[in-house]
Scaffold this active site. Structure first.
Site, PDB file in Angstrom:
ATOM      1  N   HIS A 131       0.838  -1.205   0.000  1.00 31.10           N
ATOM      2  CA  HIS A 131       0.000   0.000   0.000  1.00 31.10           C
ATOM      3  C   HIS A 131       0.875   1.258   0.000  1.00 31.10           C
ATOM      4  O   HIS A 131       0.607   2.201  -0.752  1.00 31.10           O
ATOM      5  CB  HIS A 131      -0.908  -0.021   1.233  1.00 31.10           C
ATOM      6  CG  HIS A 131      -1.662   1.253   1.475  1.00 31.10           C
ATOM      7  ND1 HIS A 131      -2.961   1.443   1.070  1.00 31.10           N
ATOM      8  CD2 HIS A 131      -1.286   2.413   2.100  1.00 31.10           C
ATOM      9  CE1 HIS A 131      -3.358   2.653   1.427  1.00 31.10           C
ATOM     10  NE2 HIS A 131      -2.359   3.263   2.054  1.00 31.10           N
ATOM     11  N   GLU A 132       1.912   1.260   0.832  1.00 34.85           N
ATOM     12  CA  GLU A 132       2.786   2.434   0.893  1.00 34.85           C
ATOM     13  C   GLU A 132       3.585   2.583  -0.404  1.00 34.85           C
ATOM     14  O   GLU A 132       3.813   3.708  -0.873  1.00 34.85           O
ATOM     15  CB  GLU A 132       3.721   2.329   2.104  1.00 34.85           C
ATOM     16  CG  GLU A 132       3.014   2.247   3.446  1.00 34.85           C
ATOM     17  CD  GLU A 132       2.000   3.363   3.653  1.00 34.85           C
ATOM     18  OE1 GLU A 132       2.190   4.463   3.094  1.00 34.85           O
ATOM     19  OE2 GLU A 132       1.010   3.144   4.375  1.00 34.85           O
ATOM     20  N   HIS A 135       1.443   4.355  -2.857  1.00 36.75           N
ATOM     21  CA  HIS A 135       1.452   5.809  -2.665  1.00 36.75           C
ATOM     22  C   HIS A 135       2.658   6.432  -3.369  1.00 36.75           C
ATOM     23  O   HIS A 135       2.550   7.494  -3.989  1.00 36.75           O
ATOM     24  CB  HIS A 135       1.513   6.153  -1.173  1.00 36.75           C
ATOM     25  CG  HIS A 135       0.176   6.178  -0.503  1.00 36.75           C
ATOM     26  ND1 HIS A 135      -0.894   6.894  -0.990  1.00 36.75           N
ATOM     27  CD2 HIS A 135      -0.262   5.601   0.658  1.00 36.75           C
ATOM     28  CE1 HIS A 135      -1.934   6.760  -0.177  1.00 36.75           C
ATOM     29  NE2 HIS A 135      -1.579   5.982   0.828  1.00 36.75           N
ATOM     30  N   GLU A 201      -6.260   7.396  -0.664  1.00 35.88           N
ATOM     31  CA  GLU A 201      -6.215   6.138   0.085  1.00 35.88           C
ATOM     32  C   GLU A 201      -6.909   5.010  -0.676  1.00 35.88           C
ATOM     33  O   GLU A 201      -6.416   3.888  -0.728  1.00 35.88           O
ATOM     34  CB  GLU A 201      -6.853   6.315   1.465  1.00 35.88           C
ATOM     35  CG  GLU A 201      -6.014   7.108   2.449  1.00 35.88           C
ATOM     36  CD  GLU A 201      -4.645   6.505   2.689  1.00 35.88           C
ATOM     37  OE1 GLU A 201      -4.526   5.266   2.805  1.00 35.88           O
ATOM     38  OE2 GLU A 201      -3.666   7.276   2.745  1.00 35.88           O
TER      39      GLU A 201
END
Length: 303
Positions: A131-132, A135, A201
């Site tokens: 997930h990071e 980003h 997100e």
């Protein structure tokens, strides 16, 4: 409209709000000056935001000697996603959480808390790190930094309006108008910043699930992190609430509902989207990703 389109519109709204505030304070010249100030602040943030955020979080750099399992996992995920390998940091706090920072994929970092490494399985940690990485690949870390800087600049201009322009009788609304401006402009900027945070997100959840190979790993991680983070303080984040929007789950104990002032989407909504995503995938894809690591934990390496 997709997430990127919404983000572009919201950032345009933030810029227009900032320039409009400058115009109210000083006409056309004020708008130009406001834009120049915003540009200077964003340029500074572009080069220094990653160091500032990592320092505020109390993060320490680790490598394959000090935290081999975590670093190798991040490298494996980044390699699989075709990305540059980010620097890896650990934050000494019991609250499970993580964030990414950096101006571009070539100058990026991911940070995980010791609480995250203790509480989550290796599969769930892999999903959080994916997930990071999403980003970073989506350049959300830059977008979030710039919007946070713009929101701060709007508040600064609103204060200028109060201290230096409150007695200007020629300004529409006079003192009352200035006070309303001082209150409403930062509020509007904050709402735009939160809207951008929440939109990014959802996009990072989707891309992160693709990077790690299993949406259900991330769904499980989000549920576990929220349940624990709501009961465990993150002292560094509490001292620096402006960084809250960067974490995968709000570290400030915000409620999970999709409220107007929430910096993160509802965890239940995020989990539902990931579960729907998993149902649409062939079984073979949902079994892939970072490998079979059920039940294992990433060792936490002390100083």
């Amino acid at each position: 409209m997709g997430g990127y389109g919404k983000t572009a519109i919201l950032m345009a709204a933030m810029t227009a709000l900032f320039m409009g505030l400058g115009a109210i304070l000083g006409g056309t010249q004020g708008a130009v000056i406001a834009l120049a100030v915003a540009g200077a602040m964003n340029l500074f943030a572009y080069w220094n935001s990653d160091k500032a955020v990592l320092s505020m979080a109390g993060a320490r750099a680790v490598d394959e000697r000090s935290a081999p399992d975590l670093v190798r996992m991040v490298h494996r995920l980044a390699d699989g996603a075709g990305m540059p390998r980010p620097k890896v940091y650990i934050i000494e706090t019991d609250q499970p959480n993580a964030f990414a920072t950096g101006r571009n994929p070539e100058n990026a970092a991911v940070a995980a808390t010791t609480g995250l490494l203790r509480a989550l399985s290796a599969e769930e940690v892999a999903a959080v790190m994916a997930h990071e990485l999403a980003h970073i690949r989506n350049r959300d870390t830059l977008i979030m930094t710039l919007t946070a800087t713009m929101a701060g600049a709007v508040s600064m201009l609103a204060n200028f309006a109060f201290f230096f322009g409150g007695n200007d009788r020629e300004r529409p609304g006079g003192m009352i108008g200035t006070i309303l401006l001082m209150i409403l402009a930062p509020l509007a900027a904050g709402l735009v910043q939160m809207a951008i945070s929440r939109a990014r997100e959802y996009e990072a959840d989707k891309a992160g699930a693709e990077i790690c190979g299993n949406p259900l790993w991330l769904a499980a991680a989000l549920k576990r992190i929220e349940a624990l983070a709501s009961r465990i303080d993150n002292p560094a984040a509490e001292r620096n609430p402006a960084t809250a929007h960067m974490f995968i789950i709000n570290p400030l104990h915000a409620h999970a509902h999709d409220r107007l002032f929430a910096t993160h989407p509802s965890t239940a909504n995020r989990v539902a989207a990931l579960e729907a995503m998993a149902r649409s995938w062939p079984g073979s894809r949902a079994a892939g990703g970072a490998g079979r690591m059920a039940g294992s934990r990433i060792p936490v390496v002390r100083r």
